[in-house]
Motif scaffolding. Structure first.
Motif, PDB file in Angstrom:
ATOM      1  N   ALA A   1       3.135   0.110   2.616  1.00 52.41           N
ATOM      2  CA  ALA A   1       2.093  -0.915   2.559  1.00 52.41           C
ATOM      3  C   ALA A   1       0.991  -0.541   1.580  1.00 52.41           C
ATOM      4  CB  ALA A   1       1.482  -1.128   3.946  1.00 52.41           C
ATOM      5  N   ALA A   2       0.579  -1.543   0.818  1.00 51.01           N
ATOM      6  CA  ALA A   2      -0.572  -1.426  -0.078  1.00 51.01           C
ATOM      7  C   ALA A   2      -1.537  -2.544   0.279  1.00 51.01           C
ATOM      8  CB  ALA A   2      -0.136  -1.536  -1.535  1.00 51.01           C
ATOM      9  N   PHE A   3      -2.806  -2.207   0.341  1.00 54.30           N
ATOM     10  CA  PHE A   3      -3.842  -3.181   0.685  1.00 54.30           C
ATOM     11  C   PHE A   3      -4.976  -3.063  -0.316  1.00 54.30           C
ATOM     12  CE2 PHE A   3      -8.056  -3.918   2.372  1.00 54.30           C
ATOM     13  CZ  PHE A   3      -7.955  -5.204   2.875  1.00 54.30           C
ATOM     14  N   ARG A   4      -5.507  -4.214  -0.724  1.00 54.81           N
ATOM     15  CA  ARG A   4      -6.670  -4.212  -1.608  1.00 54.81           C
ATOM     16  C   ARG A   4      -7.779  -5.065  -1.019  1.00 54.81           C
ATOM     17  NH1 ARG A   4      -7.179  -5.890  -7.993  1.00 54.81           N
ATOM     18  NH2 ARG A   4      -9.447  -5.674  -8.105  1.00 54.81           N
ATOM     19  N   LEU A   5      -8.995  -4.531  -1.085  1.00 55.27           N
ATOM     20  CA  LEU A   5     -10.196  -5.313  -0.809  1.00 55.27           C
ATOM     21  C   LEU A   5     -10.809  -5.640  -2.158  1.00 55.27           C
ATOM     22  CD1 LEU A   5     -12.255  -6.478   1.256  1.00 55.27           C
ATOM     23  CD2 LEU A   5     -13.540  -4.345   0.939  1.00 55.27           C
TER      24      LEU A   5
END
Length: 179
Positions: free
Chosen positions: A20-24
């Motif tokens: 998983a990769a998450f960006r804010l």
């Protein structure tokens, strides 16, 4: 300060993560050279086409096709800045490539005490803090695997994701632009 990672080394982060990769995203403008002309065309009411976007979309399609998750929360103003309207225009293409992009009002982000900078979290083990220079130009990322730093960013990810709405929900509010 850790080394600045950019170019192919930055893009490799999207091939190397396992789950998983998450960006804010909190900025109202991003100065990405490949987007300069398409953005100008968008602002002029012209069709910016997709040729400039295809490398990213292909990368996302390949990685999400391997079962990986790529998620983002975009902090958005009401009304959105011109650049955020440009991102809204492109969101359906991101979604078609397998990304899951959600939206969070700037006032909600402030109430959640989210940071004032963009970051990626990869596999809840690496934080990539985005760095920008003059004219909002993307310079690269500083990486951190410090457990306390990662934990803080994962907590921000969870809070942002919990309160954000899907693109469809955002559109239903009548504040998005159509493809």
């Amino acid at each position: 300060m850790p080394e600045l990672v950019s170019g192919p080394d930055f893009l490799r982060l999207f091939e190397d993560f396992a789950h998983a990769a998450f960006r804010l995203e909190v900025r109202t403008s991003y100065g990405i050279p490949e987007e300069d002309e398409p953005y100008r065309q968008f602002l002029a009411g012209e069709d910016p086409g997709l040729s400039w976007f295809v490398p990213w979309l292909d990368l996302m399609r390949a990685e999400t096709g391997r079962g990986k998750r790529v998620e983002r929360v975009r902090v958005i103003d009401a009304p959105p800045s011109d650049y955020l309207r440009f991102e809204l225009w492109g969101t359906p293409y991101n979604l078609d490539a397998g990304e899951d992009i959600r939206y969070l009002g700037r006032d909600q982000a402030a109430a959640l005490d989210l940071p004032g900078y963009d970051f990626w979290v990869f596999d809840a083990g690496t934080v990539a803090r985005l760095q920008f220079g003059d004219h909002d130009r993307f310079l690269g990322v500083h990486l951190s695997e410090d457990p306390a730093d990662v934990l803080r960013h994962v907590q921000w990810r969870e809070a942002a994701w919990h309160h954000a709405v899907t693109f469809e929900e955002y559109q239903q509010k009548g504040t998005a632009v159509s493809r």
